[in-house]
Design a protein around this motif. Structure first.
Motif, PDB file in Angstrom:
ATOM      1  N   PHE A 300       0.829  -1.208   0.000  1.00 34.90           N
ATOM      2  CA  PHE A 300       0.000   0.000   0.000  1.00 34.90           C
ATOM      3  C   PHE A 300       0.861   1.255   0.000  1.00 34.90           C
ATOM      4  N   ALA A 301       2.018   1.218   0.668  1.00 36.12           N
ATOM      5  CA  ALA A 301       2.921   2.370   0.649  1.00 36.12           C
ATOM      6  C   ALA A 301       3.453   2.614  -0.762  1.00 36.12           C
ATOM      7  N   PHE A 302       3.783   1.543  -1.482  1.00 34.70           N
ATOM      8  CA  PHE A 302       4.225   1.683  -2.870  1.00 34.70           C
ATOM      9  C   PHE A 302       3.123   2.310  -3.732  1.00 34.70           C
ATOM     10  N   LEU A 303       1.888   1.866  -3.538  1.00 35.61           N
ATOM     11  CA  LEU A 303       0.779   2.450  -4.294  1.00 35.61           C
ATOM     12  C   LEU A 303       0.632   3.938  -3.989  1.00 35.61           C
ATOM     13  N   HIS A 304       0.807   4.311  -2.741  1.00 37.48           N
ATOM     14  CA  HIS A 304       0.727   5.734  -2.367  1.00 37.48           C
ATOM     15  C   HIS A 304       1.809   6.544  -3.069  1.00 37.48           C
ATOM     16  N   VAL A 305       3.016   6.005  -3.143  1.00 41.72           N
ATOM     17  CA  VAL A 305       4.109   6.719  -3.818  1.00 41.72           C
ATOM     18  C   VAL A 305       3.815   6.875  -5.301  1.00 41.72           C
ATOM     19  N   ILE A 306       3.346   5.805  -5.938  1.00 42.91           N
ATOM     20  CA  ILE A 306       3.065   5.857  -7.380  1.00 42.91           C
ATOM     21  C   ILE A 306       1.936   6.842  -7.668  1.00 42.91           C
ATOM     22  N   TYR A 307       0.873   6.796  -6.886  1.00 42.05           N
ATOM     23  CA  TYR A 307      -0.245   7.718  -7.102  1.00 42.05           C
ATOM     24  C   TYR A 307       0.187   9.168  -6.861  1.00 42.05           C
ATOM     25  N   THR A 308       1.072   9.383  -5.902  1.00 39.62           N
ATOM     26  CA  THR A 308       1.543  10.745  -5.648  1.00 39.62           C
ATOM     27  C   THR A 308       2.368  11.271  -6.818  1.00 39.62           C
ATOM     28  N   LEU A 309       3.142  10.388  -7.443  1.00 39.71           N
ATOM     29  CA  LEU A 309       3.985  10.818  -8.560  1.00 39.71           C
ATOM     30  C   LEU A 309       3.175  11.179  -9.803  1.00 39.71           C
ATOM     31  N   ILE A 310       2.004  10.563  -9.984  1.00 38.87           N
ATOM     32  CA  ILE A 310       1.225  10.853 -11.190  1.00 38.87           C
ATOM     33  C   ILE A 310       0.268  12.021 -11.002  1.00 38.87           C
ATOM     34  N   ILE A 311       0.143  12.534  -9.783  1.00 39.12           N
ATOM     35  CA  ILE A 311      -0.787  13.647  -9.551  1.00 39.12           C
ATOM     36  C   ILE A 311      -0.439  14.875 -10.399  1.00 39.12           C
ATOM     37  N   PRO A 312       0.844  15.274 -10.528  1.00 38.74           N
ATOM     38  CA  PRO A 312       1.139  16.485 -11.325  1.00 38.74           C
ATOM     39  C   PRO A 312       0.775  16.363 -12.794  1.00 38.74           C
ATOM     40  N   ILE A 313       0.636  15.170 -13.367  1.00 45.07           N
ATOM     41  CA  ILE A 313       0.351  15.035 -14.798  1.00 45.07           C
ATOM     42  C   ILE A 313      -1.119  14.771 -15.064  1.00 45.07           C
ATOM     43  N   ARG A 314      -1.956  14.838 -14.051  1.00 46.89           N
ATOM     44  CA  ARG A 314      -3.389  14.616 -14.253  1.00 46.89           C
ATOM     45  C   ARG A 314      -4.015  15.792 -15.000  1.00 46.89           C
ATOM     46  N   PHE A 315      -5.075  15.540 -15.747  1.00 46.89           N
ATOM     47  CA  PHE A 315      -5.783  16.581 -16.493  1.00 46.89           C
ATOM     48  C   PHE A 315      -6.376  17.616 -15.540  1.00 46.89           C
ATOM     49  N   GLY A 360      12.731   3.463   5.215  1.00 38.93           N
ATOM     50  CA  GLY A 360      12.739   2.469   6.285  1.00 38.93           C
ATOM     51  C   GLY A 360      11.765   1.340   6.014  1.00 38.93           C
ATOM     52  N   PHE A 361      10.634   1.672   5.431  1.00 36.97           N
ATOM     53  CA  PHE A 361       9.628   0.674   5.058  1.00 36.97           C
ATOM     54  C   PHE A 361      10.226  -0.348   4.087  1.00 36.97           C
ATOM     55  N   VAL A 362      10.918   0.149   3.072  1.00 35.92           N
ATOM     56  CA  VAL A 362      11.524  -0.729   2.068  1.00 35.92           C
ATOM     57  C   VAL A 362      12.598  -1.605   2.705  1.00 35.92           C
ATOM     58  N   LEU A 363      13.397  -1.029   3.593  1.00 38.16           N
ATOM     59  CA  LEU A 363      14.440  -1.810   4.258  1.00 38.16           C
ATOM     60  C   LEU A 363      13.846  -2.926   5.103  1.00 38.16           C
ATOM     61  N   LEU A 364      12.747  -2.649   5.788  1.00 35.93           N
ATOM     62  CA  LEU A 364      12.062  -3.700   6.558  1.00 35.93           C
ATOM     63  C   LEU A 364      11.561  -4.816   5.649  1.00 35.93           C
ATOM     64  N   GLY A 365      11.024  -4.426   4.492  1.00 35.84           N
ATOM     65  CA  GLY A 365      10.527  -5.439   3.566  1.00 35.84           C
ATOM     66  C   GLY A 365      11.638  -6.297   2.988  1.00 35.84           C
ATOM     67  N   ILE A 366      12.792  -5.683   2.692  1.00 33.17           N
ATOM     68  CA  ILE A 366      13.910  -6.440   2.124  1.00 33.17           C
ATOM     69  C   ILE A 366      14.455  -7.439   3.139  1.00 33.17           C
ATOM     70  N   THR A 367      14.612  -7.011   4.376  1.00 26.42           N
ATOM     71  CA  THR A 367      15.185  -7.901   5.391  1.00 26.42           C
ATOM     72  C   THR A 367      14.226  -9.014   5.799  1.00 26.42           C
ATOM     73  N   SER A 368      12.952  -8.898   5.444  1.00 31.82           N
ATOM     74  CA  SER A 368      12.019  -9.983   5.747  1.00 31.82           C
ATOM     75  C   SER A 368      12.094 -11.114   4.740  1.00 31.82           C
ATOM     76  N   LEU A 369      12.794 -10.906   3.624  1.00 31.61           N
ATOM     77  CA  LEU A 369      12.952 -11.968   2.639  1.00 31.61           C
ATOM     78  C   LEU A 369      13.849 -13.060   3.210  1.00 31.61           C
ATOM     79  N   PRO A 370      13.505 -14.337   2.991  1.00 32.11           N
ATOM     80  CA  PRO A 370      14.318 -15.426   3.566  1.00 32.11           C
ATOM     81  C   PRO A 370      15.776 -15.389   3.135  1.00 32.11           C
ATOM     82  N   SER A 371      16.036 -15.032   1.871  1.00 34.34           N
ATOM     83  CA  SER A 371      17.409 -15.007   1.393  1.00 34.34           C
ATOM     84  C   SER A 371      18.242 -13.946   2.097  1.00 34.34           C
TER      85      SER A 371
END
Length: 470
Positions: A300-315, A360-371
């Motif tokens: 959901f945080a990724f979706l928020h970032v993507i939606y925020t980036l497209i706001i300036p190009i909206r009609f 920090g959110f992304v770092l938490l997600g990366i470290t949760s990967l088993p590898s």
């Protein structure tokens, strides 16, 4: 021959021992893939088939015979047929007497039969040693070799020697073996392949419920209210603007729900005065799916970032920008406004907290990967997931506080006497952070640390109760 030379191999070496012969009943996809993998691992393979001369293509190097002849040639038989076709095995009871039978079958759905397939097979051939195993593997896995995600296989059976024989073969195939006990566990093993994201069900249901509730809430406040109060149709905002309010709200709440069960568990331990009592089932289940809740929150945080980036190009944004420019050129007097450093500090801090919180959110997600987590020590993993996790929660919460700033002071923001969605999103994370600060108080933290080290608080009303560890 020089005196210092050494003969590495004696001239009269004995012939290498003949590879072990294994039998497979069934020439379907799984049977063929299993036979191919066994041949590649150094075993000899013989297939038992109803039609030995017309059973389709088989791995090169394998033999095919009738069921009775193939059963007599090997001491271990893989039963790669469906339960519905077990009837012919009963006629082979004399040939299968004392053999190890590996049942790899699964059912199409749970509770299809009253007893497990392996138990049914044992009842059909009582003098054989039935082992349930390899049923969590697929034909594709056997063809391409095990990977980190499906390297472990489960075994169960009443004969320790039979399980040891099957486990030896599984290890030779490149898998790790986990003994689950007697054949009574076979039904549980047969249910494993039928599970569909069991650990993700609660997080996904929670995310769906929160998203639906908050989306309906913001539609009522921002679309329906606008139409009823001013007669304006702003329903187009339901595609970008409103989701960009819902996604960060759900993300922040779910991130705080990752750390709330740990705080509740600490409070329960402090109240009970011991760590040796089991938590309630709902709390156990909640704590077991914290990783999945955090990953959904990251999505959901990724979706928020993507939606925020497209706001300036909206009609809509382009049209609004053109209107503001036209209004600016209509001013007759050319006046310049002084820079408001307070607003500058507020906006820059708002963006900075959002960027740092997302990092920090992304770092938490990366470290949760088993590898990644497997390469970290427990102290490193605990530092990232706990201490850095609370810092991330604080940064994201502060980001929302800066977004709201002083809006809560103006009655115009309370449409139909309802608070904004961002205000509701701050309730749970604020509670989590406050409770965490209370647990960090020296007097509380000292007692909690002692409890987790094994110390128990005695009950003054019952002097007979003594701590387990002194």
């Amino acid at each position: 021959m020089k005196p210092e030379s050494v003969l590495l191999c004696p001239l009269d070496t004995a012939a290498a021992p003949e590879p072990e012969l294994l039998c497979i009943f069934g020439t379907g996809d799984f049977g063929r893939s299993l036979g191919q993998h066994l041949l590649q691992s150094g075993y000899r393979v013989v297939y038992g088939s109803r039609r030995p001369h017309s059973c389709g293509p088989l791995p090169q190097g394998a033999q095919v015979m009738s069921h009775a002849t193939a059963a007599q040639s090997s001491s271990l038989v893989f039963i790669c047929v469906h339960r519905e076709n077990y009837g012919f095995l009963e006629t082979l009871a004399p040939q299968l007497k004392g053999k190890v039978l590996v049942d790899v079958s699964n059912n199409l759905k749970k509770n299809l039969y009253s007893e497990a397939n392996a138990e049914y097979l044992q009842r059909l051939i009582p003098e054989a040693h039935v082992v349930k195993g390899l049923n969590t593997l697929s034909a594709w896995t056997l063809q391409n070799g095990p990977s980190d995600a499906n390297r472990q296989v489960y075994l169960c059976g009443n004969s320790a020697e039979a399980k040891q024989a099957v486990g030896k073969i599984a290890v030779q195939l490149g898998f790790t073996v986990l003994d689950r006990g007697s054949l009574s566990v076979a039904k549980e093993l047969e249910d494993f392949p039928l599970q569909l994201f069991p650990e993700w069900r609660l997080p996904l249901r929670l995310a769906f419920g929160l998203t639906t509730c908050f989306f309906i809430y913001v539609v009522i406040r921002d679309v329906i209210y606008k139409y009823v109060d001013q007669g304006k149709d702003v329903s187009f905002r339901m595609m970008v603007s409103l989701p960009n309010k819902v996604f960060p709200t759900v993300s922040l709440i779910m991130l705080s729900l990752c750390y709330l069960p740990g705080i509740i568990a600490a409070i329960v331990q402090l109240y009970r005065g011991t760590k040796y009592k089991r938590f309630p089932n709902w709390l156990d289940r909640w704590m077991l799916c914290r990783k999945q809740i955090g990953l959904v929150a990251l999505g959901f945080a990724f979706l928020h970032v993507i939606y925020t980036l497209i706001i300036p190009i909206r009609f809509y944004t382009e049209c609004l920008r053109n209107v503001l420019c036209q209004c600016h050129f209509k001013f007759k007097e050319n006046k310049t406004a002084d820079l408001d450093t307070t607003i500058a500090w507020y906006t820059d801090s708002y963006y900075a907290m959002g960027i740092l919180g997302f990092a920090g959110f992304v770092l938490l997600g990366i470290t949760s990967l088993p590898s990644v987590s497997n390469a970290l020590s427990w102290r490193e993993f605990n530092f990232i997931q706990s201490k850095l996790g609370y810092i991330t929660l604080f940064l994201c919460t502060f980001h929302v506080y800066l977004y709201g700033w002083d809006k809560f002071l103006f009655p115009s923001y309370y449409k139909w006497c309802t608070p904004s969605a961002y205000m509701l999103s701050l309730v749970v994370p604020s509670i989590v952070l406050v409770l965490k600060l209370l647990l960090l108080l020296p007097c509380v933290d000292r007692t909690l640390t002692r409890l987790r080290q094994g110390w128990e608080r005695t009950d003054p009303q019952c002097p007979s109760k003594k701590p387990l560890l002194t």
